[in-house]
Write an enzyme that holds these catalytic residues in place. Structure first.
Site, PDB file in Angstrom:
ATOM      1  N   HIS A 139       0.803  -1.228   0.000  1.00  0.00           N
ATOM      2  CA  HIS A 139       0.000   0.000   0.000  1.00  0.00           C
ATOM      3  C   HIS A 139       0.832   1.273   0.000  1.00  0.00           C
ATOM      4  O   HIS A 139       0.286   2.362  -0.112  1.00  0.00           O
ATOM      5  CB  HIS A 139      -0.939   0.032   1.213  1.00  0.00           C
ATOM      6  CG  HIS A 139      -0.235   0.316   2.508  1.00  0.00           C
ATOM      7  ND1 HIS A 139       0.577  -0.595   3.132  1.00  0.00           N
ATOM      8  CD2 HIS A 139      -0.206   1.437   3.279  1.00  0.00           C
ATOM      9  CE1 HIS A 139       1.062  -0.071   4.239  1.00  0.00           C
ATOM     10  NE2 HIS A 139       0.608   1.172   4.357  1.00  0.00           N
TER      11      HIS A 139
HETATM   12  C1  UD1 Z   1      -2.220   5.268   5.913  1.00  0.00           C
HETATM   13  C2  UD1 Z   1      -0.948   5.772   6.603  1.00  0.00           C
HETATM   14  C3  UD1 Z   1       0.142   4.712   6.491  1.00  0.00           C
HETATM   15  C4  UD1 Z   1      -0.356   3.382   7.013  1.00  0.00           C
HETATM   16  C5  UD1 Z   1      -1.629   3.007   6.282  1.00  0.00           C
HETATM   17  C6  UD1 Z   1      -2.197   1.697   6.774  1.00  0.00           C
HETATM   18  C7  UD1 Z   1      -0.502   8.182   6.529  1.00  0.00           C
HETATM   19  C8  UD1 Z   1       0.331   9.235   5.904  1.00  0.00           C
HETATM   20  N1  UD1 Z   1      -0.428   6.975   5.950  1.00  0.00           N
HETATM   21  O1  UD1 Z   1      -1.929   5.128   4.538  1.00  0.00           O
HETATM   22  O2  UD1 Z   1       1.252   5.114   7.275  1.00  0.00           O
HETATM   23  O3  UD1 Z   1       0.639   2.414   6.806  1.00  0.00           O
HETATM   24  O4  UD1 Z   1      -2.593   4.044   6.493  1.00  0.00           O
HETATM   25  O5  UD1 Z   1      -3.296   1.312   5.993  1.00  0.00           O
HETATM   26  O6  UD1 Z   1      -1.186   8.452   7.484  1.00  0.00           O
HETATM   27  N2  UD1 Z   1      -9.318   4.522   1.627  1.00  0.00           N
HETATM   28  C9  UD1 Z   1     -10.507   3.861   1.559  1.00  0.00           C
HETATM   29  N3  UD1 Z   1     -11.098   3.479   2.734  1.00  0.00           N
HETATM   30  C10 UD1 Z   1     -10.548   3.736   3.962  1.00  0.00           C
HETATM   31  C11 UD1 Z   1      -9.328   4.424   3.994  1.00  0.00           C
HETATM   32  C12 UD1 Z   1      -8.721   4.812   2.825  1.00  0.00           C
HETATM   33  O7  UD1 Z   1     -11.032   3.602   0.488  1.00  0.00           O
HETATM   34  O8  UD1 Z   1     -11.152   3.356   4.991  1.00  0.00           O
HETATM   35  C13 UD1 Z   1      -8.632   4.893   0.352  1.00  0.00           C
HETATM   36  C14 UD1 Z   1      -8.916   6.304  -0.090  1.00  0.00           C
HETATM   37  O9  UD1 Z   1      -8.977   6.318  -1.483  1.00  0.00           O
HETATM   38  C15 UD1 Z   1      -7.684   7.052   0.354  1.00  0.00           C
HETATM   39  C16 UD1 Z   1      -6.600   5.999   0.209  1.00  0.00           C
HETATM   40  O10 UD1 Z   1      -7.228   4.770   0.532  1.00  0.00           O
HETATM   41  O11 UD1 Z   1      -7.441   8.186  -0.389  1.00  0.00           O
HETATM   42  C17 UD1 Z   1      -5.424   6.224   1.113  1.00  0.00           C
HETATM   43  O12 UD1 Z   1      -5.838   6.348   2.485  1.00  0.00           O
HETATM   44  P1  UD1 Z   1      -4.955   7.232   3.519  1.00  0.00           P
HETATM   45  O13 UD1 Z   1      -5.484   7.102   4.899  1.00  0.00           O
HETATM   46  O14 UD1 Z   1      -4.793   8.600   2.982  1.00  0.00           O
HETATM   47  O15 UD1 Z   1      -3.543   6.569   3.431  1.00  0.00           O
HETATM   48  P2  UD1 Z   1      -3.100   5.044   3.468  1.00  0.00           P
HETATM   49  O16 UD1 Z   1      -2.492   4.706   2.173  1.00  0.00           O
HETATM   50  O17 UD1 Z   1      -4.211   4.170   3.991  1.00  0.00           O
END
Ligand code: UD1
Length: 372
Positions: free
Chosen positions: A208
């Site tokens: 991820h």
């Molecule tokens: C975040 C953390 C990362 C951690 C990871 C675990 C930061 C900078 N990054 O990254 O350190 O290792 O979580 O998973 O805080 N999305 C969904 N559903 C959700 C959450 C996210 O669909 O419940 C999708 C959205 O399109 C979003 C993308 O995933 O834009 C990324 O989510 P985000 O929380 O921004 O970062 P992660 O890649 O999950």
């Protein structure tokens, strides 16, 4: 004493779970704030039910966005909560955007409210400033009153940056508290059998990090490598929503065909799979630690790690960087070879199931007004 705990994203939930229980055992009042950084049922609710975490006292509902948007939204929503709750401690865990956002808000209100800030998992450093989590770690540590170490090697990083030694307290790895508590139930859950794979004869992969999934050429190379691994052993890939979106956007769906693809898994199902796998390939920080605790060979799909103790322990190796399909396959084969010599018990100090207890004691001893 009142402790406000912040959890926002998937890797936070298994860290706050044992701390909440340790506080309860000591009759310390806790307030749980869920920022809503992760919100899908499988990214959040599944962890609350698997780990019997109480319902959050506050849910900030911030959701996804750019780093600035997400961090700013957490800050705006957290400030009134902090002013209302007036805890003695704010405790943040890990290195996600919710961690640094709530740490910043707390540091500005610390004097007015007389509260202190504690960081669980302090002192981890990858040295890679392109990683958003590295910025989050360094900033959070710099403004925390109490720096709780997950492993002894993290102390040196903090001292090198000038952290006052009296703020640093060894806690151990709180995520391993959760792992050890959940392992019997996870093994009994029989997830490999449910997925038609043979225990000990499959690989688990998670992916991820923006550095692996956000650029089409890199994601293609990683998925090609994993497809080649899947010719040797079944590969189970529970897909993070970010990775799913990117694979679709870049038209890489055909590279997933050889693997067993699922959505994100709950804590117990994932532990069941990982504990009985032959090899784990991952860019997650937490899985590097979990495989080390379990003695499962791990290939880390990154250029560096903020958890070098897992490499020293011998379970974890970094794949050559930049990732190519042939070097990824070679890393996998090397891990299989390492696995043949059997699993040795984890000997890292403080990865013993009692980290949350040490954290609760540290909070009591360092509480405002407590004698030092
Ligand atoms: C975040 C953390 C990362 C951690 C990871 C675990 C930061 C900078 N990054 O990254 O350190 O290792 O979580 O998973 O805080 N999305 C969904 N559903 C959700 C959450 C996210 O669909 O419940 C999708 C959205 O399109 C979003 C993308 O995933 O834009 C990324 O989510 P985000 O929380 O921004 O970062 P992660 O890649 O999950």
């Amino acid at each position: 004493m009142k402790v406000l705990l912040v959890a926002g994203a998937r890797p936070n939930f298994m860290k706050v779970a044992p701390i909440l229980k340790a506080l309860e055992r000591r009759d310390i009042e806790s307030v749980l704030v869920h920022t809503g950084q992760h919100y899908d049922a499988q990214m959040s609710d599944a962890f609350f039910s698997d780990l019997s975490i109480k319902n959050p006292d506050y849910h900030l509902g911030v959701g996804s966005g750019s780093h600035a948007e997400q961090t700013a939204r957490v800050m705006l929503a957290f400030e009134p909560v902090l002013l209302e709750a007036r805890p003695d401690w704010v405790l943040v865990v890990g290195d996600v955007n919710s961690t640094v956002a709530c740490a910043l808000v707390t540091s500005k209100l610390r004097t007015a409210l007389g509260c202190r800030l504690a960081h669980v998992e302090a002192g981890l450093r990858s040295g890679d400033w392109a990683m958003p989590e590295e910025v989050n770690r360094v900033v959070t540590d710099r403004i925390s009153d109490l720096l709780l170490l997950p492993s002894e090697d993290a102390r040196e990083n903090l001292l090198r940056e000038g952290a006052p030694p009296e703020r640093i307290v060894f806690a151990g790895n709180v995520m391993i508290d959760t792992l050890l508590a959940q392992l019997p139930a996870a093994l009994a859950a029989g997830v490999p059998q449910r997925m038609n794979v043979v225990p000990g004869s499959y690989a688990v992969c998670t992916l991820h990090r923006p550095s692996n999934v956000d650029a089409p050429d890199t994601l293609r190379a990683v998925l090609e490598g994993l497809s080649r691994v899947a010719e040797r052993l079944p590969v189970i890939l529970p897909m993070h929503p970010r990775t799913r979106h990117k694979a679709d956007e870049f038209g890489l769906g055909s590279l997933l065909e050889r693997m067993i693809i699922t959505g994100p898994l709950g804590y117990r199902d994932m532990l069941s799979l990982v504990a009985q796998s032959a090899v784990v390939l991952t860019d997650s920080g937490g899985l590097q630690e979990e495989t080390t605790s379990l003695g499962v060979p791990c290939v880390t799909l990154r250029a560096q790690t903020e958890r070098p103790i897992t490499v020293v322990q011998g379970t974890n190796r970094l794949t050559p960087w930049p990732i190519r399909s042939d070097t990824l396959l070679a890393s996998f084969e090397d891990a299989v070879e390492r696995g043949r010599s059997g699993r040795s018990p984890c000997t890292i100090r403080g990865w013993d199931g009692s980290a949350a207890e040490r954290i609760a004691i540290a909070l009591e001893e360092f509480a405002p007004g407590a004698p030092r």
